[in-house]
Scaffold this active site. Structure first.
Site, PDB file in Angstrom:
ATOM      1  N   GLU A   7      53.583  58.322  17.671  1.00  0.00           N
ATOM      2  CA  GLU A   7      52.330  59.363  17.643  1.00  0.00           C
ATOM      3  C   GLU A   7      51.862  59.976  16.290  1.00  0.00           C
ATOM      4  O   GLU A   7      52.638  59.736  15.394  1.00  0.00           O
ATOM      5  CB  GLU A   7      52.636  60.505  18.659  1.00  0.00           C
ATOM      6  CG  GLU A   7      52.933  60.308  19.984  1.00  0.00           C
ATOM      7  CD  GLU A   7      53.387  61.856  20.597  1.00  0.00           C
ATOM      8  OE1 GLU A   7      52.727  62.160  21.511  1.00  0.00           O
ATOM      9  OE2 GLU A   7      54.450  62.089  20.565  1.00  0.00           O
ATOM     10  N   CYS A  54      53.319  71.312  15.197  1.00  0.00           N
ATOM     11  CA  CYS A  54      54.550  70.651  14.459  1.00  0.00           C
ATOM     12  C   CYS A  54      55.789  70.810  15.497  1.00  0.00           C
ATOM     13  O   CYS A  54      55.929  72.021  16.231  1.00  0.00           O
ATOM     14  CB  CYS A  54      54.781  71.804  13.283  1.00  0.00           C
ATOM     15  SG  CYS A  54      53.092  71.899  12.185  1.00  0.00           S
TER      16      CYS A  54
END
Ligand code: SF4
Length: 370
Positions: free
Chosen positions: A91, A359
């Site tokens: 990703e 994150c």
């Protein structure tokens, strides 16, 4: 197996073409397709004769990274699922943001995603585009808060697979990437050679030409990697995930780093700052009752004393881990106290949380769950 065609310099390509009895200008054309136009297929190289394209595709197959899925967040962040030639998935995230705000505003205010990694972005009307890219399929470090870390390491990415991620985002947004962060899946310094090869291409290829100071490598604190990085001639920037300045707590949060203790980490960071004269950023994810107590705050203030550093406080994003993020009130206390102690500190406003692109949320997902 032949060397990766992207890793040939123009001189090396010209010698290769000389050996094959081909004219030198063909090498120049190929070089431009690879490094200026970011071509991902020989079919795109329409000014090369078909027979040559076929010859090249057999001798030097290009990587076969393909876009499987894309998700767009309400804030404009886009997350990409890419399939590699061996069907592994990885990703990457593209994060658009407005041009830098007036820097006279005190840095205790909320900043946009990763602003603190872009201190010298030239001011202009163009919106910035930051790419957060991966360096490994999965990750072997097992940090407790991280979705990727829960799944283990499959393999390192090649330099070209790292570059492919940025090409994908650049082409999808239809604009040049301005900033890069190696903060996706994997620990970049455990794939050092391929990482550096990719970073140099981002820095020097005409198709990118991203200033070294706009390229940040984020490590969980691999001592040998930081030492090696210190010796590199380019001005790439460094971020270190600290998450606790109390050894026993850091061992819990980042178990694989227990053998690389905080005092040694501080020593290699001191060496980095002294040699490069560059500030480092500490990333600190605030977890309720785990690393956000008064003791933790005092330990962090002590750890940062005398270091040319910046602290990036990160609110916790949902990853499925049984952990709770610190309250916004607590985060504000940290922000104030650290700044009051003359430690430059900002709060990261993570983008893309609604598409699990923020994150710590990236992970190897199957096509069904993406
Ligand atoms: S935070 Fe980074 S180093 Fe830690 S497990 Fe996740 S990807 Fe790996």
């Amino acid at each position: 197996m032949n060397k990766d065609i992207y890793s040939y310099s123009i001189d090396e390509l010209q010698s290769l073409f000389g050996e094959l009895g081909l004219p030198r200008f063909r090498a120049q054309q190929l070089f431009e397709w690879l490094h200026t136009h970011n071509a991902i297929s020989y079919d795109q190289m329409t000014n090369l004769p078909k027979a040559l394209r076929q010859q090249l595709s057999i001798a030097f197959p290009l990587s076969r990274t393909t876009l499987k899925e894309k998700q767009t967040s309400s804030d404009g962040t886009r997350k990409y699922l890419l399939e590699l030639s061996d069907n592994e998935l990885v990703e990457s995230v593209g994060i658009p943001s407005p041009p830098p705000a007036d820097k006279s505003v005190p840095n205790v205010s909320r900043e946009t995603f990763l602003d603190d990694f872009m201190p010298s972005t030239p001011s202009n009307d163009m919106q910035r585009l930051t790419v957060c890219f991966s360096t490994q399929v999965g990750c072997g470090m097992g940090c407790v808060f991280c979705a990727t870390g829960q799944e283990g390491l499959s393999r390192n990415l090649s330099a070209q697979e790292i570059v492919d991620q940025v090409v994908t985002v650049q082409q999808d947004f239809g604009q040049r990437v301005s900033n890069l962060v190696a903060m996706g899946q994997g620990e970049p310094f455990l794939n050092y050679e391929n990482l550096m090869m990719a970073l140099r291409r981002f820095n020097t290829d005409k198709g990118f030409q991203i200033g070294a100071r706009h390229i940040t490598v984020s490590t969980c604190g691999i001592l040998q990697g930081i030492q090696q990085f210190t010796q590199e001639p380019e001005q790439f920037t460094l971020a270190v995930s600290l998450h606790s300045a109390v050894q026993v707590k850091r061992n819990y949060i980042m178990p694989a780093l227990a053998s690389q203790p905080l005092d040694q980490l501080r020593s290699v960071i001191e060496e980095y700052i002294s040699k490069t004269r560059r500030r480092i950023t500490f990333e600190y994810l605030l977890l309720q009752d785990i690393n956000d107590t008064e003791e933790d705050l005092l330990a962090l203030i002590e750890y940062c004393k005398g270091l040319l550093c910046h602290i990036n406080l990160i609110p916790f994003n949902e990853t499925g881990a049984a952990l709770q993020g610190s309250s916004m009130d607590r985060i504000k206390v940290w922000l104030q106290r650290l700044n009051a102690n003359n430690i430059s500190t900002t709060l990261r406003h993570s983008k893309g949380a609604d598409i699990a692109g923020a994150c710590g949320q990236l992970k190897n997902v199957s096509r069904e769950t993406f």
